[in-house]
Design a protein around this motif. Structure first.
Motif, short mmCIF file in Angstrom:
data_model
loop_
_atom_site.label_atom_id
_atom_site.label_comp_id
_atom_site.label_asym_id
_atom_site.label_seq_id
_atom_site.Cartn_x
_atom_site.Cartn_y
_atom_site.Cartn_z
N ALA A 145 42.76 35.88 33.75
CA ALA A 145 44.09 35.80 34.35
C ALA A 145 44.02 35.26 35.77
O ALA A 145 44.79 34.36 36.16
N LEU A 146 43.09 35.78 36.58
CA LEU A 146 42.97 35.30 37.96
C LEU A 146 42.46 33.87 38.02
O LEU A 146 42.91 33.07 38.84
N GLN A 147 41.52 33.52 37.13
CA GLN A 147 41.02 32.14 37.10
C GLN A 147 42.13 31.17 36.71
O GLN A 147 42.25 30.08 37.29
N ALA A 148 42.94 31.54 35.71
CA ALA A 148 44.03 30.68 35.28
C ALA A 148 45.04 30.50 36.40
O ALA A 148 45.53 29.40 36.65
N ASP A 149 45.35 31.60 37.10
CA ASP A 149 46.28 31.54 38.23
C ASP A 149 45.73 30.64 39.33
O ASP A 149 46.44 29.81 39.90
#
Length: 299
Positions: A145-149
């Protein structure tokens, strides 16, 4: 909750706050100039805010321990968040493309060039710094989730940079048609970004195996620490958020005691946990005369 988990949750919450600040700056830049390209940039920031909310919820869920309802844990919640990010990016691209078409039919020069571009540059710098923080921390804790964001924010930085350069050319050349053309290019850029995010997340939802280098490391660790066993086979891996799952069959002599076989399993598990972070291991012990001898044989 561990210190790392608390920091991850804090970073996800900070993303929402930063997203709101950047959105306010970009809306202000658009209202000052009336530029369709800056409108498209502001619209993409709305997506950033929505996806920051989704990432915060997903990161919070992923920290929950496994329970009777979800015995393998909540780690895949982050992949659903990443898919939502991709879908929202694609929706934004469609809306931006619509505005670009309208602008091409009735092109007009934007107003207040210096003020609008200055505000946009400040917003871009904030996004660039925070995208770096998200990607670096997301990789260190293996948070999809953080990488995608972070990747989406970095795409936003690149597209905004192009918009700033393009608008500078609009003001210098007086060619109003370039403004909606820039908006269309932004739409294409974030459309590709959305597809990339969805593609990567679907792989996680489909229980994709760990990278080949990690698979080789796992085989080497098993082979080096399976003294007393005859072979290991059917080694399978999958990645679910920050968690790595490993299962395999371990063949031992038929006359070996349960205690001795268990000791070998403990030794292998201990070394695997040293080599691979956040791992859950399942070993199926087989006596030699009933071994299936399938898959890649190790040891």
């Amino acid at each position: 909750m561990t210190a790392t988990a608390k920091r991850t949750l804090a970073i996800a919450a900070a993303s929402l706050l930063i997203g709101l600040i950047v959105l306010g700056l970009k809306v202000l830049a658009w209202q000052i100039t009336g530029s369709i390209a800056l409108y498209s940039d502001a619209l993409e920031s709305i997506v950033n805010v929505v996806t920051a909310i989704a990432a915060l919820i997903a990161v919070w869920l992923a920290q929950k321990p496994a329970d009777a309802a979800l015995p393998y844990g909540y780690h895949k919640a982050e992949y659903f968040s990443a898919v939502l990010v991709g879908v929202m990016i694609i929706v934004a691209a469609i809306l931006i493309a619509r505005e670009a078409i309208t602008g091409l039919m009735a092109p007009a020069l934007p107003d207040a060039p210096i003020e609008g571009l200055s505000i946009s540059i400040v917003a871009t710098v904030i996004n660039a710094v925070w995208a770096f923080v998200l990607i670096r921390h997301g990789r260190s804790v293996r948070s999809p989730a953080l990488q995608a964001d972070g990747k989406h924010l970095m795409t936003d930085v690149v597209s905004t940079g192009g918009v700033i350069v393009g608008l500078a050319l609009v003001y210098l050349t007086g060619w109003a048609m370039l403004d909606p053309i820039l908006a269309a290019l932004v739409a294409l850029n974030i459309l590709w970004s959305g597809w990339a995010v969805i593609r990567d997340s679907v792989g996680g939802l489909m229980d994709v195996a760990v990278p080949k280098e990690t698979q080789q490391l796992i085989r080497e660790v098993i082979a080096a620490n399976a003294d007393g066993a005859i072979e290991a086979h059917d080694i399978r891996t999958r990645q679910a958020g920050k968690m790595t799952f490993i299962d395999f069959h371990l063949v031992v002599p038929g006359a070996m005691s349960v205690d001795d076989a268990h000791a070998i399993c403990d030794a292998i598990e201990a070394k695997l946990r040293e080599a691979v972070r956040q791992v859950q291991i399942t070993i199926h012990v087989e006596p030699e005369d009933k071994a299936k001898h399938s898959g890649i044989v190790v040891v």
